[in-house]
Design a protein around this motif. Structure first.
Motif, PDB file in Angstrom:
ATOM      1  N   GLY A 278       0.783  -1.242  -0.280  1.00 25.12           N
ATOM      2  CA  GLY A 278       0.098  -0.309   0.419  1.00 25.12           C
ATOM      3  C   GLY A 278       1.063   1.301  -0.267  1.00 25.12           C
ATOM      4  N   GLN A 279       2.309   1.522   0.196  1.00 20.94           N
ATOM      5  CA  GLN A 279       3.232   2.186   0.126  1.00 20.94           C
ATOM      6  C   GLN A 279       3.616   2.466  -1.182  1.00 20.94           C
ATOM      7  OE1 GLN A 279       3.663   4.093   3.367  1.00 20.94           O
ATOM      8  NE2 GLN A 279       5.007   4.793   2.455  1.00 20.94           N
ATOM      9  N   THR A 280       3.459   4.358  -1.537  1.00 18.75           N
ATOM     10  CA  THR A 280       4.506   3.540  -2.511  1.00 18.75           C
ATOM     11  C   THR A 280       5.815   4.265  -3.005  1.00 18.75           C
ATOM     12  OG1 THR A 280       2.295   5.273  -3.528  1.00 18.75           O
ATOM     13  CG2 THR A 280       4.185   5.809  -4.899  1.00 18.75           C
ATOM     14  N   TYR A 281       7.060   3.905  -2.750  1.00 18.11           N
ATOM     15  CA  TYR A 281       8.231   4.216  -3.281  1.00 18.11           C
ATOM     16  C   TYR A 281       8.059   4.104  -5.020  1.00 18.11           C
ATOM     17  CZ  TYR A 281       7.421   0.988   0.568  1.00 18.11           C
ATOM     18  OH  TYR A 281       7.124   0.942   1.991  1.00 18.11           O
ATOM     19  N   TRP A 282       9.531   4.894  -5.476  1.00 19.39           N
ATOM     20  CA  TRP A 282      10.164   5.091  -6.528  1.00 19.39           C
ATOM     21  C   TRP A 282      11.427   4.646  -6.824  1.00 19.39           C
ATOM     22  CZ3 TRP A 282       8.006   7.666  -2.153  1.00 19.39           C
ATOM     23  CH2 TRP A 282       6.840   8.540  -2.420  1.00 19.39           C
ATOM     24  N   LEU A 283      11.302   4.509  -7.947  1.00 18.56           N
ATOM     25  CA  LEU A 283      12.520   3.571  -8.910  1.00 18.56           C
ATOM     26  C   LEU A 283      13.110   4.991  -9.752  1.00 18.56           C
ATOM     27  CD1 LEU A 283      13.025   0.913  -9.393  1.00 18.56           C
ATOM     28  CD2 LEU A 283      11.785   0.680 -11.163  1.00 18.56           C
ATOM     29  N   TYR A 284      14.516   4.327  -9.062  1.00 20.38           N
ATOM     30  CA  TYR A 284      15.063   5.481  -9.954  1.00 20.38           C
ATOM     31  C   TYR A 284      16.453   4.088 -10.287  1.00 20.38           C
ATOM     32  CZ  TYR A 284      13.463   8.935  -6.936  1.00 20.38           C
ATOM     33  OH  TYR A 284      12.749   9.591  -6.539  1.00 20.38           O
ATOM     34  N   CYS A 285      17.194   4.661 -11.889  1.00 20.55           N
ATOM     35  CA  CYS A 285      18.249   4.055 -12.336  1.00 20.55           C
ATOM     36  C   CYS A 285      19.243   5.156 -12.267  1.00 20.55           C
ATOM     37  CB  CYS A 285      18.195   3.713 -13.933  1.00 20.55           C
ATOM     38  SG  CYS A 285      19.238   2.469 -14.927  1.00 20.55           S
ATOM     39  N   LYS A 286      20.381   5.017 -12.039  1.00 24.22           N
ATOM     40  CA  LYS A 286      21.946   5.666 -11.879  1.00 24.22           C
ATOM     41  C   LYS A 286      22.583   4.365 -12.058  1.00 24.22           C
ATOM     42  CE  LYS A 286      24.661   8.859  -9.252  1.00 24.22           C
ATOM     43  NZ  LYS A 286      24.079   9.927  -7.871  1.00 24.22           N
ATOM     44  N   ASP A 287      23.453   4.666 -13.159  1.00 18.12           N
ATOM     45  CA  ASP A 287      25.023   3.830 -13.481  1.00 18.12           C
ATOM     46  C   ASP A 287      24.673   2.343 -14.251  1.00 18.12           C
ATOM     47  OD1 ASP A 287      26.530   5.964 -12.874  1.00 18.12           O
ATOM     48  OD2 ASP A 287      26.465   5.832 -10.725  1.00 18.12           O
ATOM     49  N   ALA A 288      23.443   2.997 -14.824  1.00 18.94           N
ATOM     50  CA  ALA A 288      22.927   1.681 -15.279  1.00 18.94           C
ATOM     51  C   ALA A 288      22.356   0.361 -13.787  1.00 18.94           C
ATOM     52  CB  ALA A 288      23.459   0.707 -16.222  1.00 18.94           C
ATOM     53  N   GLN A 289      22.074   0.741 -12.569  1.00 14.76           N
ATOM     54  CA  GLN A 289      21.935   0.369 -11.894  1.00 14.76           C
ATOM     55  C   GLN A 289      20.366   0.485 -10.994  1.00 14.76           C
ATOM     56  OE1 GLN A 289      22.723  -2.982  -9.905  1.00 14.76           O
ATOM     57  NE2 GLN A 289      21.026  -2.569  -8.908  1.00 14.76           N
ATOM     58  N   TYR A 290      19.535  -0.525 -10.862  1.00 15.76           N
ATOM     59  CA  TYR A 290      17.887   0.222 -10.460  1.00 15.76           C
ATOM     60  C   TYR A 290      18.388   0.139  -9.415  1.00 15.76           C
ATOM     61  CZ  TYR A 290      15.938  -0.321 -15.247  1.00 15.76           C
ATOM     62  OH  TYR A 290      16.376  -0.544 -17.096  1.00 15.76           O
ATOM     63  N   ARG A 291      17.401   1.225  -8.357  1.00 17.03           N
ATOM     64  CA  ARG A 291      17.125   0.893  -7.020  1.00 17.03           C
ATOM     65  C   ARG A 291      15.709   1.858  -6.822  1.00 17.03           C
ATOM     66  NH1 ARG A 291      18.889   5.949  -4.573  1.00 17.03           N
ATOM     67  NH2 ARG A 291      19.824   6.306  -6.257  1.00 17.03           N
ATOM     68  N   LEU A 292      14.849   0.770  -5.463  1.00 16.71           N
ATOM     69  CA  LEU A 292      13.784   1.095  -5.337  1.00 16.71           C
ATOM     70  C   LEU A 292      14.266   2.250  -4.305  1.00 16.71           C
ATOM     71  CD1 LEU A 292      11.014   0.748  -6.112  1.00 16.71           C
ATOM     72  CD2 LEU A 292      10.849  -1.032  -3.733  1.00 16.71           C
ATOM     73  N   SER A 293      12.912   3.140  -3.683  1.00 16.49           N
ATOM     74  CA  SER A 293      13.697   5.086  -2.885  1.00 16.49           C
ATOM     75  C   SER A 293      12.703   4.876  -1.773  1.00 16.49           C
ATOM     76  CB  SER A 293      14.638   5.797  -3.979  1.00 16.49           C
ATOM     77  OG  SER A 293      14.685   7.261  -2.574  1.00 16.49           O
ATOM     78  N   LEU A 294      12.691   5.133  -0.660  1.00 17.07           N
ATOM     79  CA  LEU A 294      11.559   5.796  -0.344  1.00 17.07           C
ATOM     80  C   LEU A 294      11.210   7.651  -0.593  1.00 17.07           C
ATOM     81  CD1 LEU A 294      12.911   4.542   3.583  1.00 17.07           C
ATOM     82  CD2 LEU A 294      10.426   3.538   2.359  1.00 17.07           C
ATOM     83  N   ILE A 295      12.123   7.984  -1.208  1.00 13.08           N
ATOM     84  CA  ILE A 295      12.196   9.281  -1.284  1.00 13.08           C
ATOM     85  C   ILE A 295      11.755   9.940  -3.091  1.00 13.08           C
ATOM     86  CG2 ILE A 295      13.445  11.477  -1.727  1.00 13.08           C
ATOM     87  CD1 ILE A 295      16.224   9.955   0.571  1.00 13.08           C
ATOM     88  N   ALA A 296      10.282  10.677  -2.786  1.00 10.85           N
ATOM     89  CA  ALA A 296      10.134  11.373  -3.809  1.00 10.85           C
ATOM     90  C   ALA A 296      11.246  11.969  -5.073  1.00 10.85           C
ATOM     91  CB  ALA A 296       8.709  11.577  -3.985  1.00 10.85           C
ATOM     92  N   PRO A 297      10.507  12.087  -6.707  1.00 11.02           N
ATOM     93  CA  PRO A 297      11.485  13.169  -7.206  1.00 11.02           C
ATOM     94  C   PRO A 297      11.431  14.453  -7.075  1.00 11.02           C
ATOM     95  CG  PRO A 297       9.587  11.464  -8.490  1.00 11.02           C
ATOM     96  CD  PRO A 297       9.481  10.947  -6.872  1.00 11.02           C
ATOM     97  N   GLU A 298      10.859  15.069  -6.540  1.00  7.52           N
ATOM     98  CA  GLU A 298      10.401  15.968  -6.159  1.00  7.52           C
ATOM     99  C   GLU A 298      11.436  16.515  -4.436  1.00  7.52           C
ATOM    100  OE1 GLU A 298       6.301  14.604  -4.608  1.00  7.52           O
ATOM    101  OE2 GLU A 298       8.153  13.998  -6.498  1.00  7.52           O
ATOM    102  N   GLN A 299      11.881  15.394  -4.037  1.00  8.39           N
ATOM    103  CA  GLN A 299      12.861  15.812  -2.464  1.00  8.39           C
ATOM    104  C   GLN A 299      14.356  15.750  -3.212  1.00  8.39           C
ATOM    105  OE1 GLN A 299      10.457  12.840  -0.930  1.00  8.39           O
ATOM    106  NE2 GLN A 299       9.616  14.197   0.936  1.00  8.39           N
ATOM    107  N   TRP A 300      14.986  15.308  -4.567  1.00  2.92           N
ATOM    108  CA  TRP A 300      16.230  15.647  -4.662  1.00  2.92           C
ATOM    109  C   TRP A 300      16.927  15.856  -6.085  1.00  2.92           C
ATOM    110  CZ3 TRP A 300      18.843  10.435  -2.806  1.00  2.92           C
ATOM    111  CH2 TRP A 300      17.772   9.197  -3.602  1.00  2.92           C
TER     112      TRP A 300
END
Length: 164
Positions: free
Chosen positions: A35-57
């Motif tokens: 039920g919680q929303t998380y954010w998926l990012y890709c940096k240096d060809a590595q995907y990472r799930l984060s607790l931090i929303a895109p507008e926060q960094w």
């Protein structure tokens, strides 16, 4: 708490499996909650799930924002792609290629059950635990749909017959 997985057809199971494995193959350094929303990012060809929303960094810190993810109560994942990724043909082609690879894996498995991620040693701890729970959930859905123990080809045949 008892896991209650709904009956699902093979397309939904394939879609849930693909999306969930795509997310679970990311770096996850926390225990996700349904039920919680998380954010998926890709940096240096590595995907990472984060607790931090895109507008926060900044993208320099986080990498490319892929989309918002949510762990469902049946332990499958959803992914809503960012507008940037949804419009990126190269990214969408990569996703389509990965989807075809999963489709081939499903076709090659003796039964659909055999293609479920019961234990994936290559995944980090939380991802491995969640993949195992995902396999349990999808197996329940397949049993309720009457497709457990069938091959991909048998399930596709049933779908064709149902649509006639």
């Amino acid at each position: 708490r008892q896991l209650v997985a709904p009956a699902k057809n093979v397309q939904q199971i394939g879609s849930d499996l693909f999306t969930s494995l795509f997310i679970l193959n990311s770096q996850i350094r926390f225990k996700p909650t349904a039920g919680q929303t998380y954010w998926l990012y890709c940096k240096d060809a590595q995907y990472r799930l984060s607790l931090i929303a895109p507008e926060q960094w900044s993208p320099a810190q986080s990498g490319r924002y892929i989309g918002a993810c949510q762990l469902q109560s049946d332990l499958t994942w959803t992914l809503a792609l960012s507008a940037d990724c949804a419009a990126d043909r190269t990214f969408l082609q990569e996703i389509a290629d990965r989807r075809r690879q999963l489709e081939q894996k499903l076709q090659q498995a003796e039964t659909l059950d055999d293609a479920l991620p019961v234990y994936l040693e290559t995944l980090p701890y939380y991802s491995r635990v969640l993949a195992s729970a995902l396999a349990f959930s999808l197996k329940q859905s397949m049993q309720k749909s009457g497709i457990s123990g069938l091959s991909y080809r048998q399930v596709q045949q049933r779908l064709l017959e149902a649509n006639d």
